[in-house]
Each structure stands twice: as structure tokens, then as C-alpha cells.
Design a protein around this motif. Structure first.
Motif, PDB file in Angstrom:
ATOM      1  N   ALA A  50       0.873  -1.131   0.172  1.00 10.57           N
ATOM      2  CA  ALA A  50      -0.022  -0.061  -0.020  1.00 10.57           C
ATOM      3  C   ALA A  50       0.805   1.329  -0.129  1.00 10.57           C
ATOM      4  CB  ALA A  50      -0.948   0.004   1.173  1.00 10.57           C
ATOM      5  N   ALA A  51       1.967   1.378   0.724  1.00 10.16           N
ATOM      6  CA  ALA A  51       2.834   2.184   0.984  1.00 10.16           C
ATOM      7  C   ALA A  51       3.462   2.735  -0.549  1.00 10.16           C
ATOM      8  CB  ALA A  51       3.819   1.974   1.822  1.00 10.16           C
ATOM      9  N   THR A  52       3.931   1.357  -1.349  1.00  6.39           N
ATOM     10  CA  THR A  52       4.448   1.534  -2.489  1.00  6.39           C
ATOM     11  C   THR A  52       3.729   2.249  -3.501  1.00  6.39           C
ATOM     12  OG1 THR A  52       5.825  -0.425  -2.296  1.00  6.39           O
ATOM     13  CG2 THR A  52       5.756   0.507  -4.519  1.00  6.39           C
ATOM     14  N   LEU A  53       2.183   1.801  -3.512  1.00  4.92           N
ATOM     15  CA  LEU A  53       1.132   2.629  -4.227  1.00  4.92           C
ATOM     16  C   LEU A  53       1.103   3.865  -4.101  1.00  4.92           C
ATOM     17  CD1 LEU A  53      -1.401  -0.398  -4.496  1.00  4.92           C
ATOM     18  CD2 LEU A  53      -0.207   0.166  -6.422  1.00  4.92           C
ATOM     19  N   ILE A  54       1.008   4.403  -2.812  1.00  3.27           N
ATOM     20  CA  ILE A  54       0.810   5.664  -2.279  1.00  3.27           C
ATOM     21  C   ILE A  54       1.839   6.470  -2.788  1.00  3.27           C
ATOM     22  CG2 ILE A  54       0.701   7.378  -0.335  1.00  3.27           C
ATOM     23  CD1 ILE A  54      -0.550   4.954   1.142  1.00  3.27           C
ATOM     24  N   LEU A  55       3.303   5.985  -2.697  1.00  2.00           N
ATOM     25  CA  LEU A  55       4.394   6.762  -3.273  1.00  2.00           C
ATOM     26  C   LEU A  55       4.489   7.186  -4.548  1.00  2.00           C
ATOM     27  CD1 LEU A  55       7.208   5.147  -0.957  1.00  2.00           C
ATOM     28  CD2 LEU A  55       6.220   7.552  -0.597  1.00  2.00           C
ATOM     29  N   ILE A  56       4.045   6.141  -5.348  1.00  2.00           N
ATOM     30  CA  ILE A  56       4.208   5.995  -6.939  1.00  2.00           C
ATOM     31  C   ILE A  56       2.925   6.821  -7.371  1.00  2.00           C
ATOM     32  CG2 ILE A  56       3.919   4.766  -9.263  1.00  2.00           C
ATOM     33  CD1 ILE A  56       5.308   2.616  -7.690  1.00  2.00           C
ATOM     34  N   GLY A  57       1.659   6.489  -6.923  1.00  2.00           N
ATOM     35  CA  GLY A  57       0.617   7.400  -7.093  1.00  2.00           C
ATOM     36  C   GLY A  57       0.479   8.733  -6.877  1.00  2.00           C
ATOM     37  N   ALA A 109       4.317  22.695  -2.046  1.00  6.27           N
ATOM     38  CA  ALA A 109       4.554  21.179  -1.702  1.00  6.27           C
ATOM     39  C   ALA A 109       5.533  21.077  -0.917  1.00  6.27           C
ATOM     40  CB  ALA A 109       5.342  20.811  -3.106  1.00  6.27           C
ATOM     41  N   LEU A 110       6.634  21.881  -0.426  1.00  8.29           N
ATOM     42  CA  LEU A 110       7.709  21.548   0.314  1.00  8.29           C
ATOM     43  C   LEU A 110       6.981  21.756   1.846  1.00  8.29           C
ATOM     44  CD1 LEU A 110      10.752  23.473  -1.034  1.00  8.29           C
ATOM     45  CD2 LEU A 110      10.544  21.191  -0.339  1.00  8.29           C
ATOM     46  N   VAL A 111       6.199  22.891   2.112  1.00  3.96           N
ATOM     47  CA  VAL A 111       5.914  22.915   3.536  1.00  3.96           C
ATOM     48  C   VAL A 111       4.800  22.158   3.728  1.00  3.96           C
ATOM     49  CG1 VAL A 111       6.355  25.687   3.526  1.00  3.96           C
ATOM     50  CG2 VAL A 111       4.118  24.722   2.676  1.00  3.96           C
ATOM     51  N   GLY A 112       4.088  21.494   2.788  1.00  8.58           N
ATOM     52  CA  GLY A 112       2.963  20.377   3.005  1.00  8.58           C
ATOM     53  C   GLY A 112       3.801  19.105   3.723  1.00  8.58           C
ATOM     54  N   ALA A 113       5.027  18.922   2.922  1.00  8.75           N
ATOM     55  CA  ALA A 113       5.607  17.883   3.467  1.00  8.75           C
ATOM     56  C   ALA A 113       6.436  18.050   4.823  1.00  8.75           C
ATOM     57  CB  ALA A 113       6.946  17.559   2.230  1.00  8.75           C
ATOM     58  N   ALA A 151       4.923  12.664   3.697  1.00 10.66           N
ATOM     59  CA  ALA A 151       5.555  13.772   2.971  1.00 10.66           C
ATOM     60  C   ALA A 151       4.776  13.914   1.664  1.00 10.66           C
ATOM     61  CB  ALA A 151       6.894  13.666   2.566  1.00 10.66           C
ATOM     62  N   VAL A 152       4.710  12.937   1.032  1.00  8.06           N
ATOM     63  CA  VAL A 152       4.104  12.896  -0.292  1.00  8.06           C
ATOM     64  C   VAL A 152       2.465  13.469  -0.013  1.00  8.06           C
ATOM     65  CG1 VAL A 152       3.243  11.761  -2.265  1.00  8.06           C
ATOM     66  CG2 VAL A 152       5.348  11.148  -1.517  1.00  8.06           C
ATOM     67  N   LEU A 153       2.012  12.836   0.794  1.00  9.90           N
ATOM     68  CA  LEU A 153       0.412  13.267   0.854  1.00  9.90           C
ATOM     69  C   LEU A 153       0.224  14.775   1.540  1.00  9.90           C
ATOM     70  CD1 LEU A 153      -0.952   9.797   2.417  1.00  9.90           C
ATOM     71  CD2 LEU A 153      -1.351  10.813  -0.118  1.00  9.90           C
ATOM     72  N   GLY A 154       1.089  15.114   2.368  1.00  6.94           N
ATOM     73  CA  GLY A 154       0.967  16.519   2.819  1.00  6.94           C
ATOM     74  C   GLY A 154       1.178  17.574   1.665  1.00  6.94           C
ATOM     75  N   SER A 155       2.072  17.093   0.760  1.00  9.66           N
ATOM     76  CA  SER A 155       2.452  18.027  -0.263  1.00  9.66           C
ATOM     77  C   SER A 155       1.222  17.955  -1.285  1.00  9.66           C
ATOM     78  CB  SER A 155       3.636  17.508  -1.188  1.00  9.66           C
ATOM     79  OG  SER A 155       4.874  17.548  -0.428  1.00  9.66           O
ATOM     80  N   LEU A 156       0.657  17.022  -1.449  1.00  2.60           N
ATOM     81  CA  LEU A 156      -0.627  17.128  -2.175  1.00  2.60           C
ATOM     82  C   LEU A 156      -1.685  17.871  -1.615  1.00  2.60           C
ATOM     83  CD1 LEU A 156      -1.145  13.169  -3.461  1.00  2.60           C
ATOM     84  CD2 LEU A 156      -1.172  15.073  -4.703  1.00  2.60           C
TER      85      LEU A 156
END
Length: 349
Positions: free
Chosen positions: A23-30, A84-88, A301-306
Motif C-alpha cells: 500500500a505504501a508503494t502504491l501511495i508513493l508512486i501514485g 509542496a515543500l511546506v506540506g511535506a 511527505a507525499v500526501l502532505g504536499s498533495l
């Protein structure tokens, strides 16, 4: 009962049993793909809509004679990358705090770090006008540290010890005090307009020189968080468990606190009082990937940026050509989520 299966299960740590690497791999790629698309759409949308093909040309074949290229390079691109940076930053800081303290309500905004950083910025604007941005970041780190120390100190004075809800109540009280002091300084020294951006919270004023200064700090802190992630996983299982597994818990907590101060201080110095990112994202990530912080931190980090990139895009769409503060939009999600978590912890009051 199958004894072989039972022994195999016991031999695994709780983090291994409850983690979901797939699931983590899918989240990182997607998530990275969605983030790239979100950045492209956000750069193209604004008071003057610009085609995606023009955005591509402005990034890879910049022509300073074209107005649209100048808008993209000087205004929109640093704004979106800053978001994106501050979200991460906020998301990873929240994940570290929740893992180390085992406090589901931990967040840099709720525990006084953002207010402390904002208070130091008010002092800088009042007494040190024209201070270079590099020093503003350093003062933000100092303010975040002062806010954290005061909140934990006040919360520890309560009868019965430091519970999650008491910690948040102490953070709310101190945040209100520091915000009031900041506003008083702003009124007395007539710097209210300078501080208005930080009160509202937003990425509209982000410039390239700010990103160049803050990026090394943020990159180093996130890399440090990933390196520390295994130890944070052990701490999240309980301090006794972590010590039993050979962790030097005091050193891990010190390192984690330094990382949180860097992440929160850098983010607040750019976008101001944007709260709840560090509260929502780590919970959402743990729900999807499990309790292993080796996956939680990069996914956060990825979801916060999103979250921040799309919240900034939505802020420009609510009432064009005017902009709604990003912090207000995120709070619409964050406040109900906080109330839900606080209700789960009500028995500790």
C-alpha cells in the motif's frame, strides 16, 4: 492451532505484522504522479489561465521576453513548489511528534510551535526590520522551540500528568497568548500589514530565494526523519518496548525534536499559520500503510504536499480573482477531524 504459524507470528515485531508495504508503494508512486499533475494544473490556473503546453515551454525553454513565461517562472512555480515543500514539512513533523509522544493529537499548530515561530517573526519585524530571510528562518526555529518548551512545561504541571488532551489544551492556551502578543506588537509598531500574510497562512508570496534557503534545511530534516524512522516506530510501541529492543530513547527523542523544530520553523517562516496538516495526514497514512514509520514518514511527505498544493488551488477557485487563505480551507477539514480525535481521548480528561 498451527504451532509453526503461531511461532512465526510471534517472531515478528508489531510493526512488521501491521505494516502494508504494498500500500505504501502504491501511495508513493501514485502520490508522486498526482503531485506532478497537481503542480502542472496549479501553475496553469490563476487570474490569467495558461495552457499546459505553455507551462512546459516556460519550464524547459524559458523565454524572458514572454509575459506568460515570466508569470510562471517568477510567480506561480515558486508558489506551488513552496506549497509542496511546506506540506511535506508539516506532515512529517506531525508524524514524528505523534510517533515519539504516542499522542494522536500532536501537531505543530496545536502544540504551540507555529504560534511560537510567528511570535518571533513579529519581534523580528518590529525590532529588526530588513532582516535577511536566512535569519528569519533561524528565529522561526528559536520561536518554535520556545513554544514547544512552554507547552510541555505547562502541560506537565497539570495534576495527573501529561495526557494528550491536556497537552493540546496547553498548546491552545499558549497559542492564543502568543498570537495576542504578536498582534499587540503588530499594532504598536504598525507592522500589521507585514504580519497579515503569516496570520492568514498562504503561499502566494513565496519567492525563489526563499526556496533556495529553506530547501537544504527541509531536505536534511526529511532525510534525517527517514533515517530515524525505525527508532520512531519502536517508540510508538511504548518507551519500555523501545528500551527493551536496545533503543536509546532519550537520544531518539532529542534528535526527533530537533527535526520537528527545523521542519515547523522553516514552514512557518514561508507560509505562516497553516495548521492541521500535521494532524490529518499522519493519521490517514497510518490507516493506509500501518504503523511502520519507515513507510509513514515518506508517505506523509507525499500526501502532505498533495494536500497543500490542492488546497492552494482550491483557494484560488473559491472566489476568483480573490484568494481565500489556504489555512482556512484546510481548517474546514482539520477542525472536525480534531474534534473526532478529541472525543476519542475524552476519558483522559
Amino acid at each position: 492451532m498451527n504451532p509453526t504459524r503461531n511461532e512465526a507470528t510471534v517472531s515478528k515485531s508489531p510493526a512488521q505484522v501491521r505494516s502494508r508495504p504494498w500500500a505504501a508503494t502504491l501511495i508513493l508512486i501514485g502520490g508522486v504522479i498526482a503531485l506532478m499533475l497537481g503542480i502542472a494544473v496549479s501553475v496553469s490556473f490563476g487570474a490569467a489561465d495558461i495552457k499546459l503546453s505553455v507551462v512546459w515551454e516556460a519550464i524547459f525553454r524559458f523565454n524572458p521576453d514572454l509575459t506568460q513565461h515570466q508569470i510562471i517562472q517568477e510567480l506561480r512555480l515558486p508558489r506551488v513548489l513552496g506549497g509542496a515543500l511546506v506540506g511535506a514539512c508539516f506532515a512529517v513533523a506531525g508524524a514524528i511528534m505523534q510517533g515519539m509522544t504516542r499522542n494522536p493529537l500532536a501537531d505543530s499548530g496545536l502544540l504551540g510551535l507555529n504560534a511560537g515561530a510567528g511570535f518571533m517573526l513579529a519581534i523580528c519585524f518590529a525590532f529588526l526590520p530588513g532582516l535577511p530571510f536566512m535569519y528569519l528562518i533561524l528565529f522561526s526555529f528559536l520561536g518554535a522551540a520556545i513554544g514547544a518548551l512552554l507547552v510541555f512545561g505547562i502541560g506537565s504541571l497539570a495534576k495527573g500528568g501529561l495526557t494528550p488532551v491536556r497537552l493540546v489544551l496547553a498548546g491552545a492556551a499558549l497559542s492564543a497568548l502568543l498570537s495576542a502578543l504578536s498582534e499587540g506588537i503588530a499594532l504598536y509598531f504598525r507592522i500589521g500589514q507585514d504580519l497579515a500574510f503569516w496570520y492568514a497562512g498562504g503561499v502566494a508570496g513565496t519567492k525563489w530565494f526563499q526556496l533556495k534557503i529553506m530547501f537544504p534545511w527541509i531536505a536534511a530534516a526529511i532525510i534525517g526523519a527517514i533515517i530515524l524512522s525505525r527508532s520512531i516506530t519502536m517508540l510508538s510501541l511504548g518507551e519500555d518496548v523501545a528500551k527493551g529492543l536496545g533503543q536509546r530513547t532519550g537520544l531518539v527523542k532529542l534528535a526527533g525534536t530537533v527535526l520537528v523544530l527545523i521542519l515547523a520553523g522553516a514552514a512557518v517562516s514561508v507560509v505562516g499559520a497553516v495548521g492541521f496538516v500535521g494532524l490529518i495526514i499522519p493519521h490517514l497514512t497510518r490507516y493506509m500503510v500501518g504503523v511502520d514509520y519507515r513507510w509513514i514518514i515518506p508517505c506523509s511527505a507525499v500526501l502532505g504536499s498533495l494536500l497543500v498544493v490542492f488546497a492552494d488551488l482550491a483557494a484560488r477557485m473559491v472566489n476568483p480573482p480573490f484568494e481565500t487563505p489556504v489555512g482556512a480551507l484546510i481548517a474546514l477539514i482539520g477542525v472536525p477531524f480534531f474534534l473526532y480525535l478529541a472525543r476519542k481521548e475524552r476519558r483522559e480528561l
